[in-house]
Design an enzyme around this catalytic site. Sequence first.
Site, PDB file in Angstrom:
ATOM      1  N   ARG A  48       0.825  -1.211   0.000  1.00  0.00           N
ATOM      2  CA  ARG A  48       0.000   0.000   0.000  1.00  0.00           C
ATOM      3  C   ARG A  48       0.865   1.270   0.000  1.00  0.00           C
ATOM      4  O   ARG A  48       0.516   2.264  -0.631  1.00  0.00           O
ATOM      5  CB  ARG A  48      -0.923  -0.001   1.216  1.00  0.00           C
ATOM      6  CG  ARG A  48      -2.006  -1.064   1.104  1.00  0.00           C
ATOM      7  CD  ARG A  48      -3.024  -0.844   2.179  1.00  0.00           C
ATOM      8  NE  ARG A  48      -4.059  -1.855   2.188  1.00  0.00           N
ATOM      9  CZ  ARG A  48      -5.040  -1.890   3.077  1.00  0.00           C
ATOM     10  NH1 ARG A  48      -5.105  -0.992   4.017  1.00  0.00           N
ATOM     11  NH2 ARG A  48      -5.952  -2.822   3.029  1.00  0.00           N
ATOM     12  N   ASP A 160     -14.113   8.947  12.171  1.00  0.00           N
ATOM     13  CA  ASP A 160     -13.096   8.003  11.707  1.00  0.00           C
ATOM     14  C   ASP A 160     -11.771   8.757  11.624  1.00  0.00           C
ATOM     15  O   ASP A 160     -11.757   9.985  11.498  1.00  0.00           O
ATOM     16  CB  ASP A 160     -13.471   7.434  10.331  1.00  0.00           C
ATOM     17  CG  ASP A 160     -12.822   6.076  10.080  1.00  0.00           C
ATOM     18  OD1 ASP A 160     -13.523   5.052  10.176  1.00  0.00           O
ATOM     19  OD2 ASP A 160     -11.603   6.035   9.816  1.00  0.00           O
TER      20      ASP A 160
HETATM   21  C1  SAM Z   1     -13.201  -2.255   9.612  1.00  0.00           C
HETATM   22  S1  SAM Z   1     -13.793  -0.609   9.732  1.00  0.00           S
HETATM   23  C2  SAM Z   1     -15.285  -0.848  10.685  1.00  0.00           C
HETATM   24  C3  SAM Z   1     -16.428  -0.009  10.175  1.00  0.00           C
HETATM   25  C4  SAM Z   1     -17.735  -0.188  10.927  1.00  0.00           C
HETATM   26  N1  SAM Z   1     -17.627   0.178  12.309  1.00  0.00           N
HETATM   27  C5  SAM Z   1     -18.257  -1.593  10.789  1.00  0.00           C
HETATM   28  O1  SAM Z   1     -18.207  -2.374  11.746  1.00  0.00           O
HETATM   29  O2  SAM Z   1     -18.725  -1.947   9.696  1.00  0.00           O
HETATM   30  C6  SAM Z   1     -12.655   0.066  10.975  1.00  0.00           C
HETATM   31  C7  SAM Z   1     -12.547   1.589  10.923  1.00  0.00           C
HETATM   32  O3  SAM Z   1     -11.818   2.046  12.078  1.00  0.00           O
HETATM   33  C8  SAM Z   1     -11.019   3.156  11.701  1.00  0.00           C
HETATM   34  N2  SAM Z   1      -9.896   3.328  12.640  1.00  0.00           N
HETATM   35  C9  SAM Z   1      -8.781   2.573  12.757  1.00  0.00           C
HETATM   36  N3  SAM Z   1      -7.962   3.088  13.669  1.00  0.00           N
HETATM   37  C10 SAM Z   1      -8.558   4.208  14.161  1.00  0.00           C
HETATM   38  C11 SAM Z   1      -8.197   5.182  15.134  1.00  0.00           C
HETATM   39  N4  SAM Z   1      -7.038   5.128  15.787  1.00  0.00           N
HETATM   40  N5  SAM Z   1      -9.057   6.187  15.386  1.00  0.00           N
HETATM   41  C12 SAM Z   1     -10.244   6.258  14.728  1.00  0.00           C
HETATM   42  N6  SAM Z   1     -10.651   5.382  13.785  1.00  0.00           N
HETATM   43  C13 SAM Z   1      -9.808   4.356  13.498  1.00  0.00           C
HETATM   44  C14 SAM Z   1     -10.557   2.785  10.288  1.00  0.00           C
HETATM   45  O4  SAM Z   1     -10.174   3.921   9.538  1.00  0.00           O
HETATM   46  C15 SAM Z   1     -11.774   2.067   9.704  1.00  0.00           C
HETATM   47  O5  SAM Z   1     -12.576   2.912   8.913  1.00  0.00           O
END
Ligand code: SAM
Length: 291
Positions: A48, A160
């Site tokens: 990536r 996010d």
């Molecule tokens: C796999 S997605 C889950 C989306 C949704 N909650 C669901 O369950 O369908 C995880 C999200 O967490 C966000 N994320 C990861 N680390 C983070 C952080 N330190 N602070 C805020 N968001 C974060 C990522 O950018 C991503 O969009």
Amino acid sequence: MNWDAKSTIAITAQPRLTDRDFQILSEFIHDSCGIKMSGPKRSMLEMRLKKRLLQLNISSFAEYCKFVLGSNEGAKEIIHMIDAITTNKTDFFREANHFHYLCEQALPELIDSSGAGIRRALHVWSAGCSTGEEPYTLAMVLNEFAEHHPHLTFNILATDICTKVLEKARQAVYDKARIETIPDSMKKKYLLRAKDANKGIVRIIPSLRANVTYRRLNFMDKDFGLKEKMDVIFCRNVIIYFERSTQEKLLRHFCDYLAPEGYIFVGHSETLHGLDVPLVSVAPTIYRRVG
Ligand SMILES: C[S@@+](CC[C@H](N)C(=O)[O-])C[C@H]1O[C@@H](n2cnc3c(N)ncnc32)[C@H](O)[C@@H]1O
């Protein structure tokens, strides 16, 4: 014909992520956004970030590390780097039993115990909202619930760390293939079809979009800067990327922003069992604030 061997090598050589650069970058990612980059994620990180190196015209990971960590301009790069490494998989009505529980159990109890939604607005937070499917699902089910509770008012905060997903979420435009999981009755009510049907896209209706406020927020920040206590927090499929100690810290931090007896929903493969947090389990992957 003249051949210049050096320039051919320069064009075709691919930057390689060395052990040292991997260590530097994974420590930085861990410290800045909590995500643990264990060995198996190394090739994902390399693949990536290579794209990013290409865009920046940087020829090696060593140079990229220096740029990110050692220059003022590089500080801005952190946002792009996080965009490149986060996993954003999501769906409408993902882990659908959570939405049933919310409407059948949690909301009636919150209304009874604190008047949330009736005496004052109900505050819901989709923490780690990705491209918006989760907060818009919440908006749909809350609107449905409001049809039987006409005085209900609510607002949804969706946050996010990743700026790209927030942009997509705000646009609220989705391929038709992504909306299969939305019940037909709700598709009719809450989605607009594109004028050109061949485009195969839909958009969330304005009144539903207006229920959701988007904001960039990093869970590693010391202060989330939220004005209101939340009645319901959905933080699903996020903490799985964090170590146990980070999970515990984060959940304690969430509790600072959770109203008494408020609910936290985590993903189906996540558990808070064993964490020292003021929450009790009320159903699998659903917790409630105590004390
Ligand atoms: C796999 S997605 C889950 C989306 C949704 N909650 C669901 O369950 O369908 C995880 C999200 O967490 C966000 N994320 C990861 N680390 C983070 C952080 N330190 N602070 C805020 N968001 C974060 C990522 O950018 C991503 O969009």
